[in-house]
Enzyme design. Structure first.
Site, short mmCIF file in Angstrom:
data_model
loop_
_atom_site.label_atom_id
_atom_site.label_comp_id
_atom_site.label_asym_id
_atom_site.label_seq_id
_atom_site.Cartn_x
_atom_site.Cartn_y
_atom_site.Cartn_z
CE LYS A 66 -6.51 -26.29 -39.29
NZ LYS A 66 -6.25 -27.71 -38.96
CB SER A 141 -7.97 -28.07 -35.39
OG SER A 141 -7.12 -28.48 -36.45
CB SER A 165 -7.49 -31.34 -37.80
OG SER A 165 -7.44 -31.22 -36.41
#
Ligand code: GLN
Length: 477
Positions: A66, A141, A165
């Site tokens: 990420k 996210s 997330s």
């Protein structure tokens, strides 16, 4: 020859000499090109296969970070214009550990700006498309991480979970994800959103793969003051623990308003499956669950307003053109560098912390946080795990919730309480609705990662939902 797509499968193939790290890297790159339209990458890197590390625990396994894990020399944007050109001078502990384990970084995955979002539509780099249906969101996210694993580009990706997330995008994309206990994985070098809630973890196809990767990520780090000193369990060995006798708490609140019928049906079927494997289902009560969204959406923005004050155009990150004076520099840098959702949360958080409102909002939310944590502690006196739907619905349409932020926030109803209580939780695939994956959430007491992974693995031994891939279940990919 078709190469295996799981971490365990790739490790076996490497050990048996059926392929080399370079083949896996090549395959990941090709699959990434095939799925470039998903917009799941922010940056791709030219990987070098670490020949010497092929004997290490994850030696030769390609992966994505990420894009909020700092990677020395590799741009780390956090999905923001503010950091669009930021190249960190150091690497996150998580990156160092995976590097040492021999995993091969393929690139940085798309995400909502600073982790603020549930759909990946708040990324400066554009939305990530759901590999199961490109009209739909991948979740957020960590949308890029989940989409890359679902599309079989990489066998695993790192992700973070402040309010869901890891779990919600895993659910929306039909993959497995674990959010560890707060403090289990070092936050050092992870760009901060809400520091008392942020926790790094893994998204992969299976619970077994999550176990293999988390083993390398977890552990005490003296550079993170909230890192836990407790020894790390042997997660892979623990996978063998059968479901027999495991007491699973089922809370009505997780099936409340907003949970669609097909999601409830699939999750109940998953619970029945676990019962058939010997688990014991127990009704439990989490009486303050309905307050979780309100408390979370006060505490997270409050912490964010403080954390994000460092982006002032002076030290690093975006700087506005030709500032007139210092005030103008601050004002324009921050209004031009942050997206609308981030600006909104900074305003909300600053308001909640300001004199006169602190007691009414922030302090109150902290009290609710304590009550929610208390509900979980009491529940875990009687059960080993708690289960329910990860998200109330399957992936929604792109744009569907953008005009209605409260509806977007409300879709986090089943995930944020876990972060407020600092607990570990997983999402694993458990069915489909309209050809879109449904996620089962499993929640455990602090430091019960081994138990969670084992329960998920035992379920996956008897079911095939995690093996479905986009394009093979009636929905065009
Ligand atoms: N959707 C939640 C938010 O927008 C959670 C995000 C996260 O876990 N990073 O804050």
């Amino acid at each position: 020859m078709s190469l295996p797509t799981t971490v365990a499968g790739q490790l076996d193939a490497l050990a048996a000499g059926h392929c080399q790290a370079a083949d896996l890297i090549q395959a990941a790159r090709e699959q990434g090109c095939r799925h470039a339209d998903l917009n799941a990458w922010i940056s791709e890197v030219e990987p070098t296969a670490p020949a010497a590390a092929e004997n290490a625990k994850l030696g030769g396994i390609p992966y994505a970070h990420k894009d909020l894990f700092c990677t020395a020399g590799v741009r780390t944007t956090c999905g923001s214009k503010m950091l669009a050109d930021f190249v960190p001078p150091y690497s996150a502990t998580v990156h160092e550990r995976l590097d040492r384990a021999g995993a091969v970084l393929m690139g940085k995955a798309n995400m909502d700006e600073f982790g603020m979002g549930s759909s990946n539509e708040h990324s400066h780099f554009g939305a990530v498309l759901n590999p199961w249906d490109r009209q739909r969101v991948a979740g957020g996210s960590s949308g890029g991480s989940a989409a890359l694993v679902a599309a079989r580009v990489v066998p695993f990706a790192t992700a973070t979970d402040t309010g869901g997330s890891i779990r919600q995008p895993a659910a929306f994309c039909g993959v497995s994800g674990i959010k560890p206990t707060y403090g289990r994985v070092s936050r050092w070098g992870m760009v901060a959103y809400a520091s008392s809630l942020d926790q790094g973890g893994v998204i992969a196809q299976t619970a077994e793969d999550c176990a293999l990767v988390l083993q390398q990520m977890a552990g005490f780090d003296e550079r993170d003051s909230t890192s836990l000193q407790a020894p790390v369990d042997d997660y892979r060995q623990a996978l063998q623990q059968p479901l027999r006798g495991l007491r699973i708490g089922v809370a009505k609140c997780f099936f409340g308003s907003g949970v669609s019928d097909p999601v409830a049906v699939a999750v109940n079927a998953a619970l029945a499956q676990m019962e058939a494997q010997g688990a014991v289902l127990v009704d439990i009560d989490l009486s303050h669950a309905e307050l979780a969204i309100a408390a979370y959406y006060l505490i997270a923005p409050a912490e964010a307003s403080s954390n994000l004050s460092r982006y002032d155009g002076v030290r690093y990150g975006y700087r506005c053109e030709q500032p007139r004076d210092l005030d103008d520099l601050y004002r324009r840098t921050r209004s031009e560098g942050f997206g609308a959702e981030v600006r909104k949360r900074i305003l909300l958080g600053t308001y909640a912390l300001s004199a006169g409102y602190y007691d009414a909002y922030y302090l109150r939310a902290q009290k609710v946080r304590r009550l929610i944590a208390g509900d979980y502690s009491r529940a875990f006196e009687g059960v080993d795990l708690i289960a329910g739907p990860t998200a109330p619905t399957v992936a929604f349409k792109l744009g569907e919730k953008l005009a209605d932020p409260l509806a977007m926030y409300a879709s986090d109803v089943n995930t944020v309480g876990v972060n407020l209580a600092g607990l570990p939780a997983m999402s694993i695939p458990c069915g489909f609705d309209q050809g879109l994956p449904i996620g089962l959430q499993l929640i455990g007491p602090a430091l019960s990662e081994a138990r969670l992974l084992a329960a998920a693995h035992q379920y996956q031994l008897h079911t095939g939902w995690h093996q479905q891939r986009p394009g093979t279940s009636g929905v065009p990919s």
